[in-house]
Design a protein around this motif. Structure first.
Motif: not given
Length: 250
Positions: A65-71, A82-86, A136-149
């Motif tokens: 099972p993998a987490l893939v952040p998407v915009s 940059l105008g969209s959410a991740v 920028t998107f990679h930084v946000i993607g890292s945060r999404v992965a770290a905060e995912s439950e």
């Protein structure tokens, strides 16, 4: 327990590899899907080979099972500068599947289902944002992965970048390797960026738990070669959804 999770040490390894974007597009044009699907299929094949080198029974680890952040465009999520959410997308990587083409189709199907229910942002739009948006998107993607439950074993963040050279103070940017921090309990994280006709991978690993991280990169590269073999004419390819048996006279 798997080689992809455990109690982290303070030591890290970073492994990088580079490939031609044209190769990913050739595979996409032949088998369908997107370049992102091909990247994830190569990662899946690489994980499969790596687990086998560790004598890991694939009967016990049939899927990762993998987490893939998407915009995405979502009114309920805060947009980025940059105008969209991740947002996180969860996909099962079929590491027990021996066929590289079937692995690709299974990954593609997961994203087709996701796109049917979410307003995703196209790769062309992301790549066309001014400046160098992938960082920028990679930084946000890292945060999404770290905060995912949500339970997952691996995070893979792929952000398409501009296909024209970028410069800083007159010096040309020649490579960009997105290095992702490890989320707690996760021994691997993979960042991917395409730029100026190339695709750049950066694999972050815990040095103590994954001392053979360089082998992960080698296995991903070999998995890409395996996919390329299916479009080069050197290997017989069955149409999607059909199983074709060759006779000895062919």
């Amino acid at each position: 327990p798997t080689p992809l999770n455990g109690t982290l040490s303070q030591q890290r390894l970073v492994v990088t590899l580079q490939a031609d974007l044209a190769d990913f597009r050739r595979i996409r044009d032949t088998h369908g899907g997107t370049v992102n699907d091909v990247i994830l299929a190569a990662v899946t094949g690489g994980l499969r080979a790596w687990l086998m080198t560790r004598q890991q029974s694939l009967a016990g680890v049939r899927q990762v099972p993998a987490l893939v952040p998407v915009s995405v465009i979502d009114e309920e999520l805060d947009p980025t500068q940059l105008g969209s959410a991740v947002a996180p997308h969860f996909v099962v990587l079929p590491v027990a599947e021996p066929s590289p083409v079937v692995r690709l189709h299974q990954v593609s199907y997961s994203f087709e289902q996701h796109q049917a229910h979410a307003r995703t942002v196209s790769a062309q739009r992301l790549a066309g944002i001014s400046g160098f948006a992938p960082a920028t998107f990679h930084v946000i993607g890292s945060r999404v992965a770290a905060e995912s439950e949500h339970d997952y074993l691996l995070s893979v963040c792929n952000v398409p970048g501009p296909q024209e050279p970028r410069y800083a103070a007159g010096s040309r940017l020649v490579a960009s390797y997105p290095i992702h921090p490890l989320a707690e309990g996760h021994t691997l994280a993979i960042g991917v960026t395409s730029y100026d006709g190339q695709v750049f991978f950066a694999i972050t690993a815990d040095r103590d738990l994954v001392p053979d991280a360089s082998l992960v990169g080698q296995c991903i590269s070999e998995a890409l070669d395996e996919l390329l073999d299916t479009v080069s004419g050197r290997r017989f390819r069955a149409p999607r959804g059909l199983r074709v048996v060759k006779n000895s006279g062919e």
